[in-house]
Write a protein that holds these residues in place. Sequence first.
Motif, PDB file in Angstrom:
ATOM      1  N   LYS A  66       0.863  -1.185   0.000  1.00  0.00           N
ATOM      2  CA  LYS A  66       0.000   0.000   0.000  1.00  0.00           C
ATOM      3  C   LYS A  66       0.899   1.234   0.000  1.00  0.00           C
ATOM      4  O   LYS A  66       1.577   1.521   0.987  1.00  0.00           O
ATOM      5  CB  LYS A  66      -0.889   0.004   1.247  1.00  0.00           C
ATOM      6  N   ILE A  67       0.952   1.936  -1.102  1.00  0.00           N
ATOM      7  CA  ILE A  67       1.853   3.073  -1.218  1.00  0.00           C
ATOM      8  C   ILE A  67       1.307   4.254  -0.421  1.00  0.00           C
ATOM      9  O   ILE A  67       0.147   4.643  -0.577  1.00  0.00           O
ATOM     10  CB  ILE A  67       2.061   3.450  -2.697  1.00  0.00           C
ATOM     11  N   ARG A  68       2.163   4.820   0.426  1.00  0.00           N
ATOM     12  CA  ARG A  68       1.805   5.983   1.236  1.00  0.00           C
ATOM     13  C   ARG A  68       2.139   7.258   0.461  1.00  0.00           C
ATOM     14  O   ARG A  68       3.273   7.428   0.018  1.00  0.00           O
ATOM     15  CB  ARG A  68       2.568   5.964   2.558  1.00  0.00           C
ATOM     16  N   ILE A  69       1.152   8.132   0.319  1.00  0.00           N
ATOM     17  CA  ILE A  69       1.321   9.357  -0.455  1.00  0.00           C
ATOM     18  C   ILE A  69       1.434  10.550   0.490  1.00  0.00           C
ATOM     19  O   ILE A  69       0.642  10.697   1.423  1.00  0.00           O
ATOM     20  CB  ILE A  69       0.142   9.561  -1.419  1.00  0.00           C
ATOM     21  N   GLY A  70       2.407  11.404   0.222  1.00  0.00           N
ATOM     22  CA  GLY A  70       2.539  12.674   0.932  1.00  0.00           C
ATOM     23  C   GLY A  70       2.228  13.834   0.002  1.00  0.00           C
ATOM     24  O   GLY A  70       2.531  13.780  -1.195  1.00  0.00           O
ATOM     25  N   VAL A  71       1.620  14.860   0.563  1.00  0.00           N
ATOM     26  CA  VAL A  71       1.302  16.084  -0.190  1.00  0.00           C
ATOM     27  C   VAL A  71       1.914  17.260   0.558  1.00  0.00           C
ATOM     28  O   VAL A  71       1.723  17.389   1.775  1.00  0.00           O
ATOM     29  CB  VAL A  71      -0.229  16.268  -0.311  1.00  0.00           C
TER      30      VAL A  71
ATOM     31  N   PRO B 133      -3.795   6.049   1.516  1.00  0.00           N
ATOM     32  CA  PRO B 133      -3.539   7.015   2.581  1.00  0.00           C
ATOM     33  C   PRO B 133      -2.740   8.209   2.070  1.00  0.00           C
ATOM     34  O   PRO B 133      -1.723   8.044   1.391  1.00  0.00           O
ATOM     35  CB  PRO B 133      -2.735   6.206   3.606  1.00  0.00           C
ATOM     36  N   VAL B 134      -3.227   9.420   2.372  1.00  0.00           N
ATOM     37  CA  VAL B 134      -2.567  10.661   1.966  1.00  0.00           C
ATOM     38  C   VAL B 134      -2.320  11.496   3.208  1.00  0.00           C
ATOM     39  O   VAL B 134      -3.244  11.737   3.997  1.00  0.00           O
ATOM     40  CB  VAL B 134      -3.432  11.457   0.959  1.00  0.00           C
ATOM     41  N   SER B 135      -1.075  11.947   3.400  1.00  0.00           N
ATOM     42  CA  SER B 135      -0.739  12.783   4.552  1.00  0.00           C
ATOM     43  C   SER B 135      -0.064  14.066   4.081  1.00  0.00           C
ATOM     44  O   SER B 135       0.487  14.126   2.973  1.00  0.00           O
ATOM     45  CB  SER B 135       0.182  12.029   5.515  1.00  0.00           C
ATOM     46  N   THR B 136      -0.119  15.079   4.907  1.00  0.00           N
ATOM     47  CA  THR B 136       0.503  16.368   4.597  1.00  0.00           C
ATOM     48  C   THR B 136       1.900  16.413   5.201  1.00  0.00           C
ATOM     49  O   THR B 136       2.096  16.036   6.361  1.00  0.00           O
ATOM     50  CB  THR B 136      -0.338  17.526   5.157  1.00  0.00           C
ATOM     51  N   VAL B 137       2.871  16.865   4.406  1.00  0.00           N
ATOM     52  CA  VAL B 137       4.265  16.912   4.860  1.00  0.00           C
ATOM     53  C   VAL B 137       4.847  18.294   4.575  1.00  0.00           C
ATOM     54  O   VAL B 137       4.366  19.024   3.703  1.00  0.00           O
ATOM     55  CB  VAL B 137       5.109  15.827   4.159  1.00  0.00           C
TER      56      VAL B 137
ATOM     57  N   GLU C 158       8.548   7.802   6.213  1.00  0.00           N
ATOM     58  CA  GLU C 158       7.190   8.244   6.503  1.00  0.00           C
ATOM     59  C   GLU C 158       6.213   8.085   5.347  1.00  0.00           C
ATOM     60  O   GLU C 158       5.039   7.780   5.550  1.00  0.00           O
ATOM     61  CB  GLU C 158       7.218   9.718   6.955  1.00  0.00           C
ATOM     62  N   ILE C 159       6.684   8.331   4.131  1.00  0.00           N
ATOM     63  CA  ILE C 159       5.839   8.189   2.950  1.00  0.00           C
ATOM     64  C   ILE C 159       6.638   7.471   1.874  1.00  0.00           C
ATOM     65  O   ILE C 159       7.863   7.329   1.980  1.00  0.00           O
ATOM     66  CB  ILE C 159       5.337   9.548   2.411  1.00  0.00           C
TER      67      ILE C 159
END
Length: 444
Positions: free
Chosen positions: A236-241, A269-273, A347-348
Amino acid sequence: MDVARAQLDAIDRLNQGVNAFVLIDEVLALKMARESEGRYRRGEPLGPLDGVPITVKDTLNVAGWPTRRGSQTTSNAAAPKDAVSIARLRAAGAVFLGKTTTPEFAWKGLTESPLNGVTVSPLDPARHAGGSSGGAAAATALGLGIVGIGTDAAGSVRIPAAFCGVVGYKPTFGAIPLDPYPAAFWQLPHIGPITRSVADAALAASVMSGAAGSDWTSLARTTLGEHLSGQGRPSKIRIGVPAGLDGHLDLDIRNAWDDALSVIAVDTPVSTVEIPIEESRDIVGTLYRLGCAYAVSQVSEDKRDGLHDDLLAFIEPVKHLKAEDLLGLQRRREEIASRLSALLVDEIDVLLTPTMPCLPLRTDAPASAAVDWLKWCPFTPLFNLSHGPAVSVPWHSEGAALPIGLQVGAAPGRDGNVLAAAATIEALDARRCAAGSRTSGHVG
């Protein structure tokens, strides 16, 4: 043979008004196609690129063709041998159609030059194709060549891919050897393909990849085929924005970006970085100006009048840099690259941004827009600074006049992550377009 002839006929019809090509070699294309056809008839194709028509940006050497680099100051003499990447494509059986346009010494994000004029986007001829691999992107968008080979030192594969609605892939630095090696460009340039699909981009890049003695930075790299095998890739690839993106985006891009995120985030999953986007852009901009200044310095005095005034204005800010300035730039580059790679490992898995913050510039934009092109190109330089792979993939929002590009980037060596994420986005976009066509008859 039929494919090659059809491509050459299509170039005659479709290139007019777009200006994607600086050279078309019908004799060579038909010869290479005839040889490929013979191999297929014997059941001996060289591989999946055998017989595939390609184009080459006019910054790379192709034996028998001149390398003008978009400049009146360069020689029209034929290159004596292929660049390593081009030789590998030739050995794979690809069919060379011709060379594509670039701005002078590939210096900017628009493709226009005193030698070759302006290249426009096939999506809207009133808008630029982007640069510096604008001819490659425009040709690919028109279906003139399955693969367009470009170069990218601050976004020059990804910018025109976004502006022309196609896929642009900049692999990890050193994965595809540079030849001749651009010694004054601070390890910013990459070679990369522009295609109509992520799978085609991965294939073309893998054929060109692998160590070569002429590029010392390639010697420690494995081939891209090993990186693309899927081993070690997260399920599951973790995406950062990046935080604060909205302040960079024009309204059209912001609407399409929000639309894309609303679809992508359903299953991923998308998180802010926190990412120093503007500082990275400015560091790359200064280093790239230094490379361009060196290229200008190699032009003989008797030919300097042939250089574009905008190119001279572009390099002016770096003429008086001091050693301590350069040391400070390199220190911050290393700090940012290390911080970004740690983020992209711990983290991502990938960082997602719009490729561009604006729609393709109009051809009647003021001349200052060309000189200041880095101001409207904040996102792509980050992955030249860090040496990581990055892909621009199209996204079509319902009702939008033009698609935008979505940029997916990763840590160096993790090309499989960016291509897997880009392929997922490509599939989501295709599904949306197909559904929209069924329900409304029009998407994008």
